[in-house]
Write a protein that holds these residues in place. Sequence first.
Motif, PDB file in Angstrom:
ATOM      1  N   PRO A 137       3.620  -1.363  13.663  1.00  0.00           N
ATOM      2  CA  PRO A 137       3.161  -0.267  12.808  1.00  0.00           C
ATOM      3  C   PRO A 137       4.281   0.193  11.881  1.00  0.00           C
ATOM      4  N   GLY A 138       3.954   0.426  10.615  1.00  0.00           N
ATOM      5  CA  GLY A 138       4.930   0.943   9.666  1.00  0.00           C
ATOM      6  C   GLY A 138       5.867  -0.092   9.097  1.00  0.00           C
ATOM      7  N   ALA A 139       5.741  -1.354   9.501  1.00  0.00           N
ATOM      8  CA  ALA A 139       6.663  -2.380   9.018  1.00  0.00           C
ATOM      9  C   ALA A 139       6.462  -2.604   7.521  1.00  0.00           C
ATOM     10  N   VAL A 140       7.583  -2.606   6.785  1.00  0.00           N
ATOM     11  CA  VAL A 140       7.521  -2.881   5.343  1.00  0.00           C
ATOM     12  C   VAL A 140       7.760  -4.379   5.142  1.00  0.00           C
ATOM     13  N   PRO A 170       0.831  -1.212   0.000  1.00  0.00           N
ATOM     14  CA  PRO A 170       0.000   0.000   0.000  1.00  0.00           C
ATOM     15  C   PRO A 170       0.868   1.266   0.000  1.00  0.00           C
ATOM     16  N   TYR A 171       0.520   2.221  -0.870  1.00  0.00           N
ATOM     17  CA  TYR A 171       1.328   3.451  -0.916  1.00  0.00           C
ATOM     18  C   TYR A 171       1.186   4.250   0.369  1.00  0.00           C
ATOM     19  N   THR A 172       0.048   4.086   1.037  1.00  0.00           N
ATOM     20  CA  THR A 172      -0.146   4.824   2.297  1.00  0.00           C
ATOM     21  C   THR A 172       0.832   4.382   3.372  1.00  0.00           C
ATOM     22  N   LEU A 173       1.255   3.108   3.293  1.00  0.00           N
ATOM     23  CA  LEU A 173       2.235   2.623   4.267  1.00  0.00           C
ATOM     24  C   LEU A 173       3.528   3.419   4.133  1.00  0.00           C
ATOM     25  N   LEU A 174       3.977   3.605   2.855  1.00  0.00           N
ATOM     26  CA  LEU A 174       5.223   4.345   2.642  1.00  0.00           C
ATOM     27  C   LEU A 174       5.030   5.842   2.905  1.00  0.00           C
ATOM     28  N   ARG A 175       3.875   6.351   2.552  1.00  0.00           N
ATOM     29  CA  ARG A 175       3.663   7.795   2.710  1.00  0.00           C
ATOM     30  C   ARG A 175       3.512   8.185   4.195  1.00  0.00           C
ATOM     31  N   ASP A 176       2.773   7.366   4.944  1.00  0.00           N
ATOM     32  CA  ASP A 176       2.354   7.816   6.277  1.00  0.00           C
ATOM     33  C   ASP A 176       3.081   7.153   7.440  1.00  0.00           C
ATOM     34  N   GLU A 177       3.611   5.936   7.225  1.00  0.00           N
ATOM     35  CA  GLU A 177       4.064   5.193   8.404  1.00  0.00           C
ATOM     36  C   GLU A 177       5.493   4.681   8.342  1.00  0.00           C
ATOM     37  N   ALA A 178       5.973   4.285   7.154  1.00  0.00           N
ATOM     38  CA  ALA A 178       7.196   3.482   7.112  1.00  0.00           C
ATOM     39  C   ALA A 178       8.452   4.300   7.417  1.00  0.00           C
ATOM     40  N   THR A 188       8.582   6.626  -6.125  1.00  0.00           N
ATOM     41  CA  THR A 188       9.047   7.998  -5.975  1.00  0.00           C
ATOM     42  C   THR A 188       8.528   8.539  -4.644  1.00  0.00           C
ATOM     43  N   ILE A 189       9.488   9.001  -3.831  1.00  0.00           N
ATOM     44  CA  ILE A 189       9.141   9.502  -2.503  1.00  0.00           C
ATOM     45  C   ILE A 189       9.439  11.015  -2.482  1.00  0.00           C
ATOM     46  N   ALA A 190       8.479  11.795  -2.020  1.00  0.00           N
ATOM     47  CA  ALA A 190       8.667  13.243  -1.891  1.00  0.00           C
ATOM     48  C   ALA A 190       8.662  13.614  -0.415  1.00  0.00           C
ATOM     49  N   VAL A 191       9.682  14.384  -0.019  1.00  0.00           N
ATOM     50  CA  VAL A 191       9.824  14.788   1.392  1.00  0.00           C
ATOM     51  C   VAL A 191       9.816  16.305   1.461  1.00  0.00           C
ATOM     52  N   ARG A 192       9.050  16.873   2.395  1.00  0.00           N
ATOM     53  CA  ARG A 192       9.069  18.315   2.625  1.00  0.00           C
ATOM     54  C   ARG A 192       9.837  18.615   3.914  1.00  0.00           C
ATOM     55  N   VAL A 218      11.520  10.368   9.510  1.00  0.00           N
ATOM     56  CA  VAL A 218      12.135  11.565   8.930  1.00  0.00           C
ATOM     57  C   VAL A 218      12.362  12.568  10.064  1.00  0.00           C
ATOM     58  N   GLU A 219      13.613  13.024  10.154  1.00  0.00           N
ATOM     59  CA  GLU A 219      13.910  14.077  11.138  1.00  0.00           C
ATOM     60  C   GLU A 219      13.895  15.423  10.433  1.00  0.00           C
ATOM     61  N   ARG A 220      13.182  16.341  11.017  1.00  0.00           N
ATOM     62  CA  ARG A 220      13.052  17.714  10.497  1.00  0.00           C
ATOM     63  C   ARG A 220      12.440  17.736   9.094  1.00  0.00           C
ATOM     64  N   GLY A 221      11.444  16.885   8.890  1.00  0.00           N
ATOM     65  CA  GLY A 221      10.730  16.889   7.621  1.00  0.00           C
ATOM     66  C   GLY A 221       9.641  15.838   7.678  1.00  0.00           C
ATOM     67  N   ALA A 222       8.923  15.666   6.562  1.00  0.00           N
ATOM     68  CA  ALA A 222       7.853  14.674   6.518  1.00  0.00           C
ATOM     69  C   ALA A 222       7.676  14.195   5.087  1.00  0.00           C
ATOM     70  N   VAL A 223       7.322  12.914   4.947  1.00  0.00           N
ATOM     71  CA  VAL A 223       7.019  12.379   3.617  1.00  0.00           C
ATOM     72  C   VAL A 223       5.666  12.920   3.192  1.00  0.00           C
ATOM     73  N   ARG A 224       5.611  13.500   1.994  1.00  0.00           N
ATOM     74  CA  ARG A 224       4.364  14.072   1.506  1.00  0.00           C
ATOM     75  C   ARG A 224       3.699  13.201   0.458  1.00  0.00           C
ATOM     76  N   LYS A 225       4.518  12.396  -0.224  1.00  0.00           N
ATOM     77  CA  LYS A 225       3.972  11.637  -1.346  1.00  0.00           C
ATOM     78  C   LYS A 225       4.779  10.356  -1.510  1.00  0.00           C
ATOM     79  N   ALA A 226       4.078   9.244  -1.823  1.00  0.00           N
ATOM     80  CA  ALA A 226       4.754   7.992  -2.185  1.00  0.00           C
ATOM     81  C   ALA A 226       3.972   7.396  -3.338  1.00  0.00           C
ATOM     82  N   GLY A 227       4.621   7.309  -4.486  1.00  0.00           N
ATOM     83  CA  GLY A 227       3.909   6.807  -5.664  1.00  0.00           C
ATOM     84  C   GLY A 227       4.749   5.827  -6.446  1.00  0.00           C
ATOM     85  N   ARG A 228       4.109   4.867  -7.046  1.00  0.00           N
ATOM     86  CA  ARG A 228       4.824   3.889  -7.874  1.00  0.00           C
ATOM     87  C   ARG A 228       5.397   4.564  -9.113  1.00  0.00           C
TER      88      ARG A 228
END
Length: 373
Positions: free
Chosen positions: A347-350, A292-300, A323-327, A303-313
């Motif tokens: 939680p967050g285990a890949v 699930p892309y939500t696993l990579l985007r929200d949990e897996a 492709t992972i986008a970090v803000r 990130v220190e001093r940032g956050a994953v905003r997008k995870a797409g195949r």
Amino acid sequence: MDERKGILTATLMDGTGYAVSKTFPDAAFIARDNDVPVVSIAAGEAATEGGTAEFAITAAPVPAADLEVSVSVTQGPDDDFLPDAPPTSVTIAAAATEATLSVELPDDSADEPDGVVTATILAHPDSYEVATASASLTVHDNDQPPLTAAFHDVPAEHWGKGFEFGFLLEFSEDLARELSSATLRDHALAATNATVTRAARVVKGENRRWMITVVPESGADVTVTLAATTDCSTAGALCTEDGRPLSGSVSATVAAAPPLKAEFVDMPKSHDGTGVFEFELRFSEDFPGRLPYTLLRDEAFRVERGAVRKAGRVDQDQNQRWTIAVRPDSHEDVTVELPAVTDCDAPGAVCTEAGRPLSNTVTATVEGPPPLT
Ligand SMILES: [Ca+2]
Ligand SMILES: [Ca+2]
Ligand SMILES: [Ca+2]
């Protein structure tokens, strides 16, 4: 009529015109009977191994002397019921009409299908004629089938240290009631590179089917073995209620799956502190299932001093490339980490759908922009 041999004697009588010799007044010869008895065979009741197969051999007319009748005793082509040297003859006593051919059947411990024993009278025209030449009877086996075991639903691969797998152990029949799950787990079953942690009855109160749980101790292949039992009184003995031991060993090998790994590709060296930065997350293979892309985007990720905003195949029909986008939160350095998994339920285990964990931790630091001068 069957008769003993006789003597016929001719004696010259006195008459006219000759004289009877005083020395040889008579002559005698032996007369043999030319009627031989006619013999027949009939089978007795069905027999059981360890018992006796009996055939009745009859003669008519009544033999005048002991009559030896030659026989051949055989069994079905796949049978194993006869002694090494079955009888080859039977004697009908003088003046008797019948004798019994008895074949002692050895008792073995092999479970066999029932068989057939046949007795055949061999021709002996000088002594007897044969009417009914052969007869057959059924021989019953008296042994129980051996106790056997089989493993079912053994997985082809395991996912390494600590990732348990299970399979079904099924015996050919129920086992002795006193068998405990601990005996099965700790004594009867053995595993290389792993520990058997659980043996649970599929049906309460029944010892025929068990779910076995195994935990690998390393990333090596695991072999699970259930050894045959030779003595029902030993620890770990697997026997039926009537004392038949497990007749053969069972074993299965579960290969270690190659570890699933990940890497970061095209990770930028720095970010500008305002917009997102992107990189590729690439797994070592395109594993089956749908991550699930939500696993990579929200949990897996951590990130220190940032956050994953997008995870797409990168391409829709695969799991290998993302492709992972970090803000960034600020102008500070951002650290991105995808941790190795030790528990797929965390939680967050890949993990793949099959429960195969990400085996390595990937980390990268993306520097913030240089301070304004
Ligand atoms: Ca036999
Ligand atoms: Ca037997
Ligand atoms: Ca037998």
